[in-house]
Motif scaffolding. Sequence first.
Motif, PDB file in Angstrom:
ATOM      1  N   THR A  36       0.940  -1.090   0.111  1.00 59.75           N
ATOM      2  CA  THR A  36       0.000  -0.140  -0.085  1.00 59.75           C
ATOM      3  C   THR A  36       0.878   1.442   0.260  1.00 59.75           C
ATOM      4  OG1 THR A  36      -1.797  -1.124   1.209  1.00 59.75           O
ATOM      5  CG2 THR A  36      -1.908   1.266   1.433  1.00 59.75           C
ATOM      6  N   ASN A  37       1.860   1.351   0.953  1.00 59.39           N
ATOM      7  CA  ASN A  37       2.656   2.506   1.162  1.00 59.39           C
ATOM      8  C   ASN A  37       3.751   2.712   0.123  1.00 59.39           C
ATOM      9  OD1 ASN A  37       0.736   3.340   3.392  1.00 59.39           O
ATOM     10  ND2 ASN A  37       2.031   1.910   4.491  1.00 59.39           N
ATOM     11  N   THR A  38       4.449   1.710  -0.244  1.00 60.04           N
ATOM     12  CA  THR A  38       5.799   1.998  -1.123  1.00 60.04           C
ATOM     13  C   THR A  38       5.233   1.626  -2.607  1.00 60.04           C
ATOM     14  OG1 THR A  38       7.122   0.952   0.925  1.00 60.04           O
ATOM     15  CG2 THR A  38       7.792   1.004  -1.536  1.00 60.04           C
ATOM     16  N   ALA A  39       4.591   0.404  -2.827  1.00 59.77           N
ATOM     17  CA  ALA A  39       4.096   0.255  -4.104  1.00 59.77           C
ATOM     18  C   ALA A  39       2.835   0.950  -4.737  1.00 59.77           C
ATOM     19  CB  ALA A  39       3.686  -1.097  -4.418  1.00 59.77           C
ATOM     20  N   GLY A  40       2.044   1.572  -3.755  1.00 63.64           N
ATOM     21  CA  GLY A  40       1.104   2.399  -4.208  1.00 63.64           C
ATOM     22  C   GLY A  40      -0.155   1.867  -4.503  1.00 63.64           C
ATOM     23  N   THR A  41      -0.530   0.360  -4.027  1.00 60.25           N
ATOM     24  CA  THR A  41      -1.613  -0.336  -4.223  1.00 60.25           C
ATOM     25  C   THR A  41      -2.737   0.041  -3.228  1.00 60.25           C
ATOM     26  OG1 THR A  41      -1.221  -1.906  -2.705  1.00 60.25           O
ATOM     27  CG2 THR A  41      -0.275  -2.099  -4.978  1.00 60.25           C
ATOM     28  N   LYS A  42      -4.037  -0.167  -3.891  1.00 60.02           N
ATOM     29  CA  LYS A  42      -5.177   0.004  -2.993  1.00 60.02           C
ATOM     30  C   LYS A  42      -5.682  -1.549  -2.646  1.00 60.02           C
ATOM     31  CE  LYS A  42      -6.198   4.334  -3.947  1.00 60.02           C
ATOM     32  NZ  LYS A  42      -5.520   5.237  -3.242  1.00 60.02           N
ATOM     33  N   PRO A  43      -5.695  -1.727  -1.347  1.00 61.75           N
ATOM     34  CA  PRO A  43      -6.061  -3.040  -0.844  1.00 61.75           C
ATOM     35  C   PRO A  43      -7.529  -3.056  -0.820  1.00 61.75           C
ATOM     36  CG  PRO A  43      -5.320  -1.530   0.886  1.00 61.75           C
ATOM     37  CD  PRO A  43      -5.158  -0.783  -0.259  1.00 61.75           C
ATOM     38  N   LYS A  44      -8.169  -4.510  -1.099  1.00 54.63           N
ATOM     39  CA  LYS A  44      -9.265  -4.586  -1.037  1.00 54.63           C
ATOM     40  C   LYS A  44      -9.578  -6.263  -0.405  1.00 54.63           C
ATOM     41  CE  LYS A  44     -13.551  -5.024  -3.908  1.00 54.63           C
ATOM     42  NZ  LYS A  44     -14.248  -5.113  -4.987  1.00 54.63           N
ATOM     43  N   VAL A  45     -10.475  -6.259   0.565  1.00 57.49           N
ATOM     44  CA  VAL A  45     -10.585  -7.708   0.923  1.00 57.49           C
ATOM     45  C   VAL A  45     -11.496  -8.261   0.028  1.00 57.49           C
ATOM     46  CG1 VAL A  45     -11.519  -9.164   2.903  1.00 57.49           C
ATOM     47  CG2 VAL A  45     -10.418  -7.035   3.594  1.00 57.49           C
ATOM     48  N   VAL A  46     -10.991  -9.893  -0.614  1.00 56.33           N
ATOM     49  CA  VAL A  46     -11.561 -10.173  -1.603  1.00 56.33           C
ATOM     50  C   VAL A  46     -11.707 -11.710  -1.438  1.00 56.33           C
ATOM     51  CG1 VAL A  46     -10.802  -8.672  -3.380  1.00 56.33           C
ATOM     52  CG2 VAL A  46      -9.284 -10.594  -2.799  1.00 56.33           C
ATOM     53  N   PHE A  47     -12.655 -12.451  -1.729  1.00 59.38           N
ATOM     54  CA  PHE A  47     -12.853 -13.965  -2.046  1.00 59.38           C
ATOM     55  C   PHE A  47     -12.909 -14.383  -3.373  1.00 59.38           C
ATOM     56  CE2 PHE A  47     -14.797 -17.983  -1.682  1.00 59.38           C
ATOM     57  CZ  PHE A  47     -14.625 -18.507  -0.400  1.00 59.38           C
ATOM     58  N   PRO A  48     -11.837 -14.102  -4.101  1.00 62.19           N
ATOM     59  CA  PRO A  48     -11.678 -14.184  -5.621  1.00 62.19           C
ATOM     60  C   PRO A  48     -12.011 -15.394  -6.367  1.00 62.19           C
ATOM     61  CG  PRO A  48      -9.539 -13.823  -4.700  1.00 62.19           C
ATOM     62  CD  PRO A  48     -10.496 -13.885  -3.548  1.00 62.19           C
ATOM     63  N   TYR A  49     -11.564 -16.612  -5.909  1.00 62.86           N
ATOM     64  CA  TYR A  49     -11.308 -17.834  -6.950  1.00 62.86           C
ATOM     65  C   TYR A  49     -12.047 -18.875  -6.172  1.00 62.86           C
ATOM     66  CZ  TYR A  49      -7.783 -14.536  -8.522  1.00 62.86           C
ATOM     67  OH  TYR A  49      -6.973 -13.368  -9.088  1.00 62.86           O
ATOM     68  N   GLY A  50     -12.815 -18.702  -5.175  1.00 58.71           N
ATOM     69  CA  GLY A  50     -13.744 -19.742  -4.405  1.00 58.71           C
ATOM     70  C   GLY A  50     -12.845 -20.496  -3.208  1.00 58.71           C
ATOM     71  N   ASN A  51     -13.336 -21.585  -2.824  1.00 54.99           N
ATOM     72  CA  ASN A  51     -13.162 -22.010  -1.560  1.00 54.99           C
ATOM     73  C   ASN A  51     -11.548 -22.545  -1.544  1.00 54.99           C
ATOM     74  OD1 ASN A  51     -15.315 -21.390  -0.099  1.00 54.99           O
ATOM     75  ND2 ASN A  51     -16.162 -23.614  -0.433  1.00 54.99           N
ATOM     76  N   LYS A  52     -10.908 -23.055  -2.643  1.00 52.45           N
ATOM     77  CA  LYS A  52      -9.828 -23.449  -2.659  1.00 52.45           C
ATOM     78  C   LYS A  52      -8.848 -21.997  -2.224  1.00 52.45           C
ATOM     79  CE  LYS A  52      -5.988 -25.150  -5.641  1.00 52.45           C
ATOM     80  NZ  LYS A  52      -5.806 -25.431  -7.068  1.00 52.45           N
ATOM     81  N   TYR A  53      -9.166 -21.057  -2.634  1.00 54.76           N
ATOM     82  CA  TYR A  53      -8.284 -19.650  -2.265  1.00 54.76           C
ATOM     83  C   TYR A  53      -8.884 -18.996  -0.964  1.00 54.76           C
ATOM     84  CZ  TYR A  53      -6.499 -20.658  -6.838  1.00 54.76           C
ATOM     85  OH  TYR A  53      -5.779 -21.044  -8.118  1.00 54.76           O
ATOM     86  N   GLY A  54     -10.044 -18.915  -0.613  1.00 53.43           N
ATOM     87  CA  GLY A  54     -10.493 -18.341   0.426  1.00 53.43           C
ATOM     88  C   GLY A  54     -10.279 -16.747   0.415  1.00 53.43           C
ATOM     89  N   TRP A  55     -10.481 -16.116   1.549  1.00 58.80           N
ATOM     90  CA  TRP A  55     -10.452 -14.947   1.800  1.00 58.80           C
ATOM     91  C   TRP A  55      -8.909 -14.265   1.626  1.00 58.80           C
ATOM     92  CZ3 TRP A  55     -14.256 -11.714   1.365  1.00 58.80           C
ATOM     93  CH2 TRP A  55     -15.298 -12.254   1.812  1.00 58.80           C
ATOM     94  N   GLY A  56      -8.607 -13.067   1.070  1.00 60.14           N
ATOM     95  CA  GLY A  56      -7.378 -12.618   1.019  1.00 60.14           C
ATOM     96  C   GLY A  56      -7.389 -11.065   0.756  1.00 60.14           C
ATOM     97  N   ILE A  57      -6.480 -10.338   0.461  1.00 60.68           N
ATOM     98  CA  ILE A  57      -6.385  -8.876   0.313  1.00 60.68           C
ATOM     99  C   ILE A  57      -5.780  -8.862  -0.993  1.00 60.68           C
ATOM    100  CG2 ILE A  57      -5.434  -6.627   0.907  1.00 60.68           C
ATOM    101  CD1 ILE A  57      -5.220  -7.784   3.899  1.00 60.68           C
ATOM    102  N   GLY A  58      -6.820  -8.325  -2.140  1.00 58.98           N
ATOM    103  CA  GLY A  58      -6.322  -7.862  -3.248  1.00 58.98           C
ATOM    104  C   GLY A  58      -5.729  -6.696  -3.233  1.00 58.98           C
ATOM    105  N   HIS A  59      -4.515  -6.553  -4.025  1.00 61.46           N
ATOM    106  CA  HIS A  59      -3.755  -5.333  -4.232  1.00 61.46           C
ATOM    107  C   HIS A  59      -3.945  -4.908  -5.788  1.00 61.46           C
ATOM    108  CE1 HIS A  59      -1.917  -4.551  -0.298  1.00 61.46           C
ATOM    109  NE2 HIS A  59      -2.253  -5.871  -0.264  1.00 61.46           N
ATOM    110  N   TYR A  60      -4.380  -3.555  -5.746  1.00 65.44           N
ATOM    111  CA  TYR A  60      -4.832  -3.154  -7.234  1.00 65.44           C
ATOM    112  C   TYR A  60      -4.115  -1.744  -7.472  1.00 65.44           C
ATOM    113  CZ  TYR A  60      -8.422  -6.612  -6.779  1.00 65.44           C
ATOM    114  OH  TYR A  60      -8.985  -7.602  -6.688  1.00 65.44           O
ATOM    115  N   LYS A  61      -3.645  -1.499  -8.705  1.00 64.42           N
ATOM    116  CA  LYS A  61      -3.125  -0.118  -9.244  1.00 64.42           C
ATOM    117  C   LYS A  61      -4.234   0.212 -10.303  1.00 64.42           C
ATOM    118  CE  LYS A  61       1.725   0.480  -8.208  1.00 64.42           C
ATOM    119  NZ  LYS A  61       2.943   0.836  -8.696  1.00 64.42           N
TER     120      LYS A  61
END
Length: 136
Positions: A36-61
Amino acid sequence: MYERMTDKQTEPTIEEMTEYCAENAERFSLINDWLTNTAGTKPKVVFPYGNKYGWGIGHYKKKKLICNVFAEAGAFTVMLRLTNAQFEKIYRELQKYTQEYIDAKYPCGDGGWIHYRVTCQKHYEDILKLLEAKCL
């Protein structure tokens, strides 16, 4: 071991994800702060790909995914894609554990995806090098 947070009905807070990483909680927090602070991403709590992956934080520019950081019991996994040139540039600087992830990457275009599990300080240092190669 290294179970993920897979209850799709209950969205965890970032604090709950951090606690879930147990002995790697501080590193989980540090990697997300760095993104967030060095690479300048925007974090978002996500459940992107189903139960195999679960909850995480997606970082986007803008709308481009930089990486996902998935909370795990006692660890965390960073999923990211680099080009072959980016991997090659830093390959020799990385420990064997990290090189094995790169060697087994899932190919995609001119590069590939890795799912890099962080369980100790040396892994944390290597994932930072990989993220620097992608972001800086």
